[in-house]
Design a protein around this motif. Sequence first.
Motif, PDB file in Angstrom:
ATOM      1  N   GLY A   1      -3.932  -3.301 -12.959  1.00 53.52           N
ATOM      2  CA  GLY A   1      -2.965  -3.862 -12.017  1.00 53.52           C
ATOM      3  C   GLY A   1      -2.626  -5.303 -12.324  1.00 53.52           C
ATOM      4  O   GLY A   1      -1.464  -5.720 -12.257  1.00 53.52           O
ATOM      5  N   PHE A   2      -3.648  -6.079 -12.688  1.00 52.94           N
ATOM      6  CA  PHE A   2      -3.412  -7.494 -13.020  1.00 52.94           C
ATOM      7  C   PHE A   2      -2.591  -7.633 -14.294  1.00 52.94           C
ATOM      8  O   PHE A   2      -1.714  -8.484 -14.388  1.00 52.94           O
ATOM      9  N   THR A   3      -2.880  -6.804 -15.269  1.00 50.73           N
ATOM     10  CA  THR A   3      -2.143  -6.860 -16.527  1.00 50.73           C
ATOM     11  C   THR A   3      -0.685  -6.501 -16.318  1.00 50.73           C
ATOM     12  O   THR A   3       0.209  -7.166 -16.835  1.00 50.73           O
ATOM     13  N   ALA A   4      -0.424  -5.455 -15.533  1.00 51.65           N
ATOM     14  CA  ALA A   4       0.947  -5.011 -15.309  1.00 51.65           C
ATOM     15  C   ALA A   4       1.765  -6.026 -14.524  1.00 51.65           C
ATOM     16  O   ALA A   4       2.957  -6.201 -14.765  1.00 51.65           O
ATOM     17  N   ALA A   5       1.138  -6.710 -13.585  1.00 51.62           N
ATOM     18  CA  ALA A   5       1.864  -7.634 -12.711  1.00 51.62           C
ATOM     19  C   ALA A   5       1.758  -9.090 -13.154  1.00 51.62           C
ATOM     20  O   ALA A   5       2.267  -9.974 -12.463  1.00 51.62           O
TER      21      ALA A   5
ATOM     22  N   THR B   1      12.591  -1.393  -7.304  1.00 56.48           N
ATOM     23  CA  THR B   1      11.485  -2.018  -8.028  1.00 56.48           C
ATOM     24  C   THR B   1      11.234  -3.460  -7.630  1.00 56.48           C
ATOM     25  O   THR B   1      10.136  -3.956  -7.831  1.00 56.48           O
ATOM     26  N   VAL B   2      12.223  -4.137  -7.068  1.00 59.69           N
ATOM     27  CA  VAL B   2      12.041  -5.543  -6.714  1.00 59.69           C
ATOM     28  C   VAL B   2      11.309  -5.744  -5.387  1.00 59.69           C
ATOM     29  O   VAL B   2      10.470  -6.634  -5.285  1.00 59.69           O
ATOM     30  N   PRO B   3      11.588  -4.945  -4.323  1.00 64.28           N
ATOM     31  CA  PRO B   3      10.872  -5.170  -3.052  1.00 64.28           C
ATOM     32  C   PRO B   3       9.373  -4.929  -3.170  1.00 64.28           C
ATOM     33  O   PRO B   3       8.869  -4.492  -4.209  1.00 64.28           O
TER      34      PRO B   3
ATOM     35  N   LEU C   1       1.580  -2.009  -9.560  1.00 64.59           N
ATOM     36  CA  LEU C   1       0.116  -2.077  -9.616  1.00 64.59           C
ATOM     37  C   LEU C   1      -0.482  -0.697  -9.904  1.00 64.59           C
ATOM     38  O   LEU C   1      -1.378  -0.567 -10.747  1.00 64.59           O
ATOM     39  N   ALA C   2       0.013   0.320  -9.209  1.00 64.25           N
ATOM     40  CA  ALA C   2      -0.524   1.674  -9.405  1.00 64.25           C
ATOM     41  C   ALA C   2      -0.266   2.172 -10.823  1.00 64.25           C
ATOM     42  O   ALA C   2      -1.158   2.741 -11.460  1.00 64.25           O
ATOM     43  N   GLN C   3       0.934   1.960 -11.331  1.00 65.00           N
ATOM     44  CA  GLN C   3       1.253   2.401 -12.688  1.00 65.00           C
ATOM     45  C   GLN C   3       0.423   1.642 -13.715  1.00 65.00           C
ATOM     46  O   GLN C   3      -0.017   2.214 -14.711  1.00 65.00           O
TER      47      GLN C   3
ATOM     48  N   VAL D   1       0.836  -1.208   0.000  1.00 64.41           N
ATOM     49  CA  VAL D   1       0.000   0.000   0.000  1.00 64.41           C
ATOM     50  C   VAL D   1       0.871   1.257   0.000  1.00 64.41           C
ATOM     51  O   VAL D   1       0.554   2.239  -0.683  1.00 64.41           O
ATOM     52  N   SER D   2       1.984   1.226   0.712  1.00 63.74           N
ATOM     53  CA  SER D   2       2.900   2.368   0.697  1.00 63.74           C
ATOM     54  C   SER D   2       3.451   2.606  -0.702  1.00 63.74           C
ATOM     55  O   SER D   2       3.600   3.764  -1.132  1.00 63.74           O
ATOM     56  N   GLY D   3       3.750   1.539  -1.420  1.00 61.21           N
ATOM     57  CA  GLY D   3       4.215   1.686  -2.800  1.00 61.21           C
ATOM     58  C   GLY D   3       3.159   2.325  -3.686  1.00 61.21           C
ATOM     59  O   GLY D   3       3.480   3.168  -4.536  1.00 61.21           O
ATOM     60  N   VAL D   4       1.913   1.942  -3.484  1.00 59.68           N
ATOM     61  CA  VAL D   4       0.821   2.530  -4.259  1.00 59.68           C
ATOM     62  C   VAL D   4       0.673   4.019  -3.921  1.00 59.68           C
ATOM     63  O   VAL D   4       0.548   4.865  -4.814  1.00 59.68           O
TER      64      VAL D   4
END
Length: 118
Positions: free
Chosen positions: A90-94, A60-62, A70-72, A37-40
């Motif tokens: 988010g699903f497509t990116a990850a 980018t790895v952690p 996900l946010a991007q 959530v902090s990353g988002v």
Amino acid sequence: MNYVWAFVVGGALCVLGQLLIDLTKLTPARILVAFVVSGVVLSALGLYEPLAEFAGAGATVPLLGFGHLLAQGVLDAVAERGLLGALTGGFTAAAAGITASLTTGFLLSVISKSRDQS
């Protein structure tokens, strides 16, 4: 020098996680969710992209990087497909990372011998 900064930033994020485990009563699952959530949130505020460019894989790895990804993905999909992109971006990116981790976990469970934990 890029490797040094990746190591320093990635290590600092790991130290932060270990301090949260050692010094608080937070469970590892709550810390994991807090990092994602902090990353988002940092990505939404525009603060994570400069860090990711500076530290590369160290940022980018952690788990914070997963939240950023996900946010991007959501932002890109909303710009491309509209509101439906908020549900699928988010699903497509990850997808590649999630698929790789699930496949690796499955293959290791097939070739590993299970044993008693005691």
